[in-house]
Design an enzyme around this catalytic site. Structure first.
Site, short mmCIF file in Angstrom:
data_model
loop_
_atom_site.label_atom_id
_atom_site.label_comp_id
_atom_site.label_asym_id
_atom_site.label_seq_id
_atom_site.Cartn_x
_atom_site.Cartn_y
_atom_site.Cartn_z
N GLU A 90 0.82 -1.22 0.00
CA GLU A 90 0.00 0.00 0.00
C GLU A 90 0.85 1.27 0.00
O GLU A 90 0.54 2.24 -0.66
CB GLU A 90 -0.91 0.00 1.23
CG GLU A 90 -1.93 1.11 1.15
CD GLU A 90 -2.63 1.35 2.48
OE1 GLU A 90 -3.44 2.26 2.53
OE2 GLU A 90 -2.34 0.64 3.46
N ASP A 91 1.97 1.23 0.76
CA ASP A 91 2.74 2.46 0.99
C ASP A 91 3.94 2.65 0.06
O ASP A 91 4.54 3.71 0.07
CB ASP A 91 3.24 2.50 2.44
CG ASP A 91 2.08 2.64 3.42
OD1 ASP A 91 0.98 2.98 2.98
OD2 ASP A 91 2.28 2.38 4.62
#
Length: 739
Positions: A90-91
């Protein structure tokens, strides 16, 4: 200076990593350690430039989650590796495909399941949060470990929320109480459930939480001495009988004390079983039951048990896999004490849930309660055509439900949630049996389909091939499995009738010289005040829309110009009316303000909790009724704040001198001559208080009363309650939420 800090931070990261390996519940092989090391390196590299709101390096979060997964949930190397990398996709630039290439498909699958669900378009009619929960639960189809790691992630987020703004804290805490704590409970993770609940309370009701914490600290010495008294007595007898055991005393969780205070309407001091004793004994599996009842015999030799509060989850384990014997006994000083009796194996299953369950289950052929539940969940998710909020409400109810044990006609035992009906039982056997149910017999007697079952009942289902579910059946069942199946069958019938209705409507409109098209359908939906075209066709199909009504529509359609002017005139009148109404509201209700800018907006006070000025409140933006104001401790608050966080607005009272409000008081005490007279005198003499209604009754020396008073704010109300409490014979005065 910065260099030294980074060096210090790197040492701290290395220390955390070593700790992670040391506390792992599973025995890690050399390959396992390699896998974890590689995942750790990938995570450190991916998050190297990130910091949390508190200022610390982001990597401490995934390590903390991995530690919870390793020690408290008890997952192995694959689970630990996935926990370390749960935010990587996600990051950062790393993809699920990269993880599969670097590790293996299983780790990649877990990380993919953990990658947070992307936000879809916000629609006021659909709760985003509920939709996200449903998607999250779908990952259970792939691997239950996804949810277990998600729970660890949520627990660490809850433990580190201090630096967040208050509205975010309340939203996250409400979500936690609404779905994550019940999930932990259902997966047998009682430690994690308790921590999530306590932290949830800390942010949703901080004053209550801090009050209970300080009172627990005040009474700790006395509690410890009390537990030691009982332990000393039991130890002597257990040693004489040669039982190999340890006794642990533990306070009940803050949340469970709060729940008891609310449920029983009592203060902290009046909650009796604020702590429990646990006797954990060593035994092989063959002798477990025998030793448990031997301990029961020793405990009840010294202390008198409450027969109604004996819980034998050794003979019939909970469907979470939980096994134990719970005995509530009358301890010294006339206090009730709960004593839990568990073997070491049972204790591990209670603490670690899923992981320990499978550690001990290897080689066993019988399907575990957890497996049965996961299969039911998969079925509910696959069949679910309901809206997300209804689905999550149903699902949540089945998470926390207490269980009852009932029997089939052949004597097989089945577990159902407390409150389940005979029709729920039919669907629990098989959905096809449920659909064809014509009648039910409980303990040999013919009973209605909505009869609530009790533990020990034996149920027989009578079926008929011609039987079909009706909409009433939805009121007869409580389990989501039964509700989903009934809804699916009803939806199929509705669609069939709607198809016939559409053909019929086309023919009827043709007679009225109207050609059916999208515009005509939309006009008809509005004309009959319906929501969808399906509703329209269905009503035509079942004959509730008559020919005369269609003629009225045709006549209105042919006179559109006249209607246009009419609507303009009526609309103007309505607006003027609304303006007057608004002025009345804003002049009378000017003490409640909303949002950071303290705006004065129209609102209604919700009837579910009857807030009055001075109460802590929040605003909820409804679809049809504008802003509704609820108390922060309203029974519906957690559900609203969790499911519809984007519709919650801050609200607070700024002036409470203009308006009067209704409050209901419940009064109990010992009946005596002149008590009623004294009570009415105290209320009437209290300044700024009027009695709206009063209902008093006395029976066998007990006095019960309900008084509805009109007050200006809660300071006056508190003063009134204090004065009533001073009347001789009055024992308790409580404010009631509902009418």
């Amino acid at each position: 200076m910065v260099e030294i800090d980074i060096e210090k931070e790197n040492k701290a990261i290395a220390k955390e990593y070593k700790e992670l390996l040391r506390i792992s519940y599973q025995t890690l092989s050399a390959d396992d350690k390699k896998l974890i090391r590689k995942a750790f390196d990938v995570a450190v590299d991916a998050h190297q430039d990130q910091r949390r709101k508190s200022g610390e390096a982001y990597i401490f979060h995934p390590i903390a989650v991995a530690k919870i997964v390793a020690s408290e949930i008890g997952l192995g190397a694959t689970g630990i590796a996935a926990a370390l990398m749960h935010d990587v996709v996600e990051d950062t630039e790393i993809t699920v495909a990269d993880i599969e290439r670097m590790f293996n498909p299983k780790v990649a699958q877990l990380v993919e399941g953990l990658t947070k669900i992307s936000q879809v378009q916000k629609d006021l009619n659909v709760s985003m949060q509920a939709e996200n929960f449903r998607k999250m639960l779908l990952t259970l189809n792939d691997d239950v470990r996804v949810i277990l790691i998600k729970l660890a992630d949520r627990l660490h987020n809850m433990q580190t929320m201090e630096s967040m703004p208050e509205h975010k804290q309340v939203k996250i805490a409400s979500e936690t109480l609404y779905i994550y704590a019940p999930l932990a409970h259902r997966l047998g993770l009682y430690n994690i459930k308790s921590k999530l609940e306590d932290l949830g309370l800390k942010y949703t009701e901080p004053a209550v939480y801090n009050d209970i914490v300080s009172k627990i600290k005040e009474t700790k010495e006395e509690q410890d001495a009390y537990i030691k008294d009982i332990s000393d007595v039991l130890q002597k007898s257990l040693d004489e009988e040669g039982v190999d055991y340890v006794i642990k005393g533990r306070p009940k969780s803050i949340y469970s004390i709060r729940r008891k205070m609310k449920a029983q309407n009592v203060s902290f001091d009046e909650v009796y079983d604020k702590f429990a004793l646990r006797i954990v004994y060593k035994s092989n599996q063959h002798d477990e039951k025998f030793i448990a009842w031997k301990i029961y015999s020793i405990v009840t030799d010294h202390y008198r048990p409450s027969p109604s509060r004996l819980r034998d989850w050794i003979s019939s384990p909970k469907s979470t896999g939980y096994e134990a014997l719970h005995i509530t006994v009358m301890g010294p000083k006339g206090r009730w004490v709960e004593i839990q009796v568990r073997s070491e194996r049972m204790d591990e299953i209670a603490e670690k849930g899923y992981a320990a369950h499978y550690k001990y289950k290897q080689g066993a052929t019988e399907e575990s309660g957890l497996d049965v539940w996961l299969n039911l969940l998969k079925e509910a998710l696959e069949n679910s055509e309901t809206n997300a909020v209804d689905f999550v409400e149903d699902f949540k109810m089945n998470l926390y439900a207490k269980e009852i044990f009932v029997f089939t006609p052949k004597g097989e035992i089945k577990s159902l949630p407390k409150g389940a009906t005979s029709l729920d039982f039919a669907f629990s056997i098989h959905s096809e049996i449920g659909i064809k149910t014509r009648g039910t017999r409980v303990n040999g007697k013919l009973v209605p389909l909505n009869t609530e079952l009790k533990s020990g009942d034996q149920i027989e289902i009578i079926t008929s091939p011609n039987q079909k579910p009706t909409a009433h059946w939805l009121d007869f069942v409580t389990t989501s499995r039964a509700k989903n199946k009934i809804r699916n069958v009803l939806n199929e019938n509705t669609k069939k009738i709607a198809e016939e209705g559409k053909e019929l409507l086309t023919r009827k409109l043709k007679h009225l010289k109207i050609t059916i098209n999208e515009q005509v359908i939309n006009e008809l939906v509005n004309f009959f005040r319906l929501k969808t075209s399906l509703d329209l066709f269905y009503r035509v199909g079942i004959g509730t829309i008559e020919n005369q009504q269609l003629k009225d529509y045709a006549a209105q359609k042919s006179n559109t110009l006249m209607n246009f002017f009419k609507s303009k005139i009526s609309r103007k009148a309505q607006t003027a009316d609304e303006d007057i109404h608004r002025q009345v509201i804003s002049s009378n209700y000017d003490m409640l303000v909303f949002g950071i800018d303290q705006d004065k907006l129209d609102y209604k006070l919700s009837t579910c909790c009857n807030p009055i000025p001075g109460d802590e409140v929040f605003g909820f933006v409804t679809i049809n009724e504008g802003i509704k104001v609820h108390k922060k401790d309203c029974p519906n608050a957690i559900s609203l704040q969790s499911n519809y966080a984007y519709r919650i607005i801050m609200a607070r009272w700024i002036d409470s001198s203009q308006q009067e409000f209704k409050a209901i008081l419940h009064i109990t005490g010992m009946d005596s001559m002149g008590l009623t007279n004294e009570l009415t005198k105290v209320i009437s003499n209290n300044m700024h208080v009027n009695i709206q209604s009063i209902s008093l009754s006395g029976e066998a020396g007990i006095f019960n009363g309900q008084v509805t008073v009109i007050v200006q704010n809660n300071i006056i109300l508190k003063k009134l309650i204090d004065n009533i409490k001073k009347i001789d014979g009055i024992e308790k005065v409580t404010r009631v939420n509902k009418n």
